[in-house]
Design a protein around this motif. Structure first.
Motif, PDB file in Angstrom:
ATOM      1  N   UNK A  35       0.642  -1.167  -0.031  1.00  0.00           N
ATOM      2  CA  UNK A  35       0.068   0.093  -0.075  1.00  0.00           C
ATOM      3  C   UNK A  35       0.822   1.207   0.003  1.00  0.00           C
ATOM      4  N   UNK A  36       1.764   1.132   0.878  1.00  0.00           N
ATOM      5  CA  UNK A  36       2.761   2.286   0.776  1.00  0.00           C
ATOM      6  C   UNK A  36       3.568   2.590  -0.325  1.00  0.00           C
ATOM      7  N   UNK A  37       3.861   1.495  -1.078  1.00  0.00           N
ATOM      8  CA  UNK A  37       4.595   1.670  -2.168  1.00  0.00           C
ATOM      9  C   UNK A  37       3.645   2.197  -3.278  1.00  0.00           C
ATOM     10  N   UNK A  38       2.323   1.910  -3.419  1.00  0.00           N
ATOM     11  CA  UNK A  38       1.517   2.409  -4.289  1.00  0.00           C
ATOM     12  C   UNK A  38       1.438   3.829  -4.051  1.00  0.00           C
ATOM     13  N   UNK A  39       1.310   4.278  -2.737  1.00  0.00           N
ATOM     14  CA  UNK A  39       1.228   5.821  -2.446  1.00  0.00           C
ATOM     15  C   UNK A  39       2.451   6.377  -3.214  1.00  0.00           C
ATOM     16  N   UNK A  40       3.741   6.133  -2.741  1.00  0.00           N
ATOM     17  CA  UNK A  40       4.974   6.524  -3.094  1.00  0.00           C
ATOM     18  C   UNK A  40       4.922   6.536  -4.669  1.00  0.00           C
ATOM     19  N   UNK A  41       4.801   5.481  -5.304  1.00  0.00           N
ATOM     20  CA  UNK A  41       4.684   5.351  -7.006  1.00  0.00           C
ATOM     21  C   UNK A  41       3.618   6.455  -7.489  1.00  0.00           C
ATOM     22  N   UNK A  42       2.452   6.814  -6.688  1.00  0.00           N
ATOM     23  CA  UNK A  42       1.544   7.405  -7.244  1.00  0.00           C
ATOM     24  C   UNK A  42       2.162   9.148  -7.402  1.00  0.00           C
ATOM     25  N   UNK A  43       2.841   9.187  -6.444  1.00  0.00           N
ATOM     26  CA  UNK A  43       3.531  10.611  -6.259  1.00  0.00           C
ATOM     27  C   UNK A  43       4.907  10.885  -6.956  1.00  0.00           C
ATOM     28  N   UNK A  44       5.669   9.913  -7.077  1.00  0.00           N
ATOM     29  CA  UNK A  44       6.929  10.131  -7.913  1.00  0.00           C
ATOM     30  C   UNK A  44       6.718  10.745  -9.091  1.00  0.00           C
ATOM     31  N   UNK A  45       6.965  11.633  -9.716  1.00  0.00           N
ATOM     32  CA  UNK A  45       6.972  12.518 -10.914  1.00  0.00           C
ATOM     33  C   UNK A  45       5.785  12.846 -11.075  1.00  0.00           C
ATOM     34  N   UNK A  46       4.880  13.226 -10.078  1.00  0.00           N
ATOM     35  CA  UNK A  46       3.518  13.520 -10.266  1.00  0.00           C
ATOM     36  C   UNK A  46       3.580  15.209  -9.761  1.00  0.00           C
ATOM     37  N   UNK A  47       3.204  16.111 -10.459  1.00  0.00           N
ATOM     38  CA  UNK A  47       3.318  17.516 -10.613  1.00  0.00           C
ATOM     39  C   UNK A  47       2.392  17.886  -9.478  1.00  0.00           C
ATOM     40  N   UNK A  48       1.136  17.131  -9.316  1.00  0.00           N
ATOM     41  CA  UNK A  48       0.090  17.521  -8.513  1.00  0.00           C
ATOM     42  C   UNK A  48       0.512  17.422  -6.856  1.00  0.00           C
ATOM     43  N   UNK A  49       0.400  18.948  -6.232  1.00  0.00           N
ATOM     44  CA  UNK A  49       0.886  18.870  -5.011  1.00  0.00           C
ATOM     45  C   UNK A  49       0.201  18.362  -3.901  1.00  0.00           C
ATOM     46  N   UNK A  50      -1.239  18.027  -4.296  1.00  0.00           N
ATOM     47  CA  UNK A  50      -1.937  17.250  -3.393  1.00  0.00           C
ATOM     48  C   UNK A  50      -1.541  15.724  -3.260  1.00  0.00           C
ATOM     49  N   UNK A  51      -0.422  15.408  -4.022  1.00  0.00           N
ATOM     50  CA  UNK A  51      -0.027  14.203  -3.728  1.00  0.00           C
ATOM     51  C   UNK A  51       1.096  13.987  -2.672  1.00  0.00           C
ATOM     52  N   UNK A  52       1.604  15.029  -2.384  1.00  0.00           N
ATOM     53  CA  UNK A  52       2.511  15.235  -1.259  1.00  0.00           C
ATOM     54  C   UNK A  52       2.219  14.879   0.137  1.00  0.00           C
ATOM     55  N   UNK A  53       0.905  15.164   0.597  1.00  0.00           N
ATOM     56  CA  UNK A  53       0.789  14.928   2.022  1.00  0.00           C
ATOM     57  C   UNK A  53       0.441  13.439   2.244  1.00  0.00           C
ATOM     58  N   UNK A  54       0.085  12.546   1.451  1.00  0.00           N
ATOM     59  CA  UNK A  54       0.079  11.234   1.766  1.00  0.00           C
ATOM     60  C   UNK A  54       1.586  10.617   1.974  1.00  0.00           C
TER      61      UNK A  54
END
Length: 363
Positions: free
Chosen positions: A288-307
């Motif tokens: 689950x944590x890896x999916x959260x990380x991979x969703x944020x890596x390279x994602x310019x959306x600042x909302x992806x940072x908090x998780x």
């Protein structure tokens, strides 16, 4: 705080205040032949605008730690005024400006030091000509790099000392470019090892931010840094790694208002920083944590940072990363503590206590 360190910190504040005035005067002289410019400024609007943007970014702030480092390096061997330190300080800060401008081009970064990056300033001026904006930003960075060398060669230093000092930013600049190349290569490794991350830090920042000021200060004071090169490098390396790990920590856990730029720039750009490597290792068995990380890596959306911030705290990375930075800082302090047998105690105290400050700062 001991008396020697307190005195060094007061000197550091004096160095910083004096430098700001001297740096502004340097740019005034470049733009005004009557003010003592080494040569008349070129005609045309574009050269003048490039110099304006180099000046603006250079004077916009920053810790000026490199300036303090070279003054304290000179203070290791003498308490007398040292000719050439002003030029050395201007040189090393111009080299830093060069790095910032090009780094922001590479990263497509809109903000630097609380204002627009040089690249984005040009993009705003030439919205319909992005290629021109890119070219002008690259050339502005180049201008800062060449000025960093010229300021040492056109001052009042003895020729042999001027040449020896000018060699420092030339070598440091070449190292920093190689560091930028390694930085780009790093992100082609899904999970780069620590040794490779240390190499990126060493070349991209440590050699010009710590080692170069040490060398310049000693050279300006008339000392030969060559016999001490191994220990100066070891100290610089430890400080540089501690500083970079803390920068990575600030990029996720810092205050953007204090930093002068948005948080999560490395993560959102997909860079494999010390922090990202630690996150990858921590989530190796956490699907689950890896999916959260991979969703944020390279994602310019600042909302992806908090998780991801929550994920890092869940795995204790806010503490372990800080502890790792402290470990390298303690190693640097222990190296500097051995200098008291041959160098002046006030400056040695500064270099002994500097590493701890580098991993507790908020920007």
């Amino acid at each position: 705080m001991n008396d020697a360190l307190s005195a060094a910190l007061h000197r550091a504040a004096d160095h910083q205040r004096r430098f700001e005035t001297r740096f502004a005067a340097y740019f005034d002289a470049l733009a005004d032949p009557a003010a003592g410019a080494p040569q008349p400024p070129p005609p045309g609007r574009f050269p003048a605008r490039a110099l304006d943007l180099v000046r603006e970014l250079s004077l916009r702030g920053g810790k000026r730690l490199r300036v303090v480092l070279l003054h304290e390096a000179a203070a290791l061997v003498t308490d007398r005024p040292v000719p050439g330190l002003d030029e050395a300080a201007i040189s090393i800060e111009l080299l830093h400006t060069h790095g910032l401008i090009h780094d922001d081009v590479i990263d497509d970064a809109p903000v630097r030091r609380g204002g627009p990056s040089t690249y984005y300033a040009y993009r705003d001026e030439f919205p319909d000509r992005p290629d021109t904006a890119l070219a002008l930003a690259v050339l502005a960075g180049d201008l800062a790099a060449f000025l960093a060398v010229r300021v040492l060669l056109t001052g009042d230093l003895p020729p042999d000392r001027a040449v020896a000092m000018a060699a420092v930013p030339i070598e440091a600049g070449a190292d920093a470019v190689n560091g930028q190349l390694l930085d780009l290569e790093r992100d082609f490794h899904p999970e780069p090892d620590t040794a490779f991350l240390h190499a990126v830090t060493e070349y991209k920042s440590t050699r010009y931010s710590v080692l170069a000021p040490l060398r310049l200060g000693l050279l300006a004071a008339g000392a030969d840094p060559a016999p001490h090169d191994a220990e100066l490098r070891a100290y610089a390396t430890a400080v540089g790694i501690a500083n970079q790990i803390h920068d990575d920590w600030l990029d996720l856990f810092g205050d953007p208002a204090v930093l002068g730029k948005p948080l999560g720039t490395d993560l959102r750009a997909g860079r494999r920083s010390y922090l990202v490597r630690a996150l990858l290792a921590a989530t190796a068995a956490d699907e689950s944590g890896r999916r959260t990380l991979e969703a944020a890596l390279g994602n310019p959306d600042p909302d992806a940072l908090a998780p991801v911030r929550d994920l890092a705290r869940t795995h204790g990375l806010d503490r372990t990363l800080h502890a790792e930075a402290l470990r390298h800082a303690h190693r640097a302090a222990a190296l500097a503590a051995t200098w008291h047998t041959r160098w002046r105690p006030g400056a040695v105290a500064f270099f002994t206590h500097l590493p701890a400050w580098s991993v507790t700062r908020d920007h």
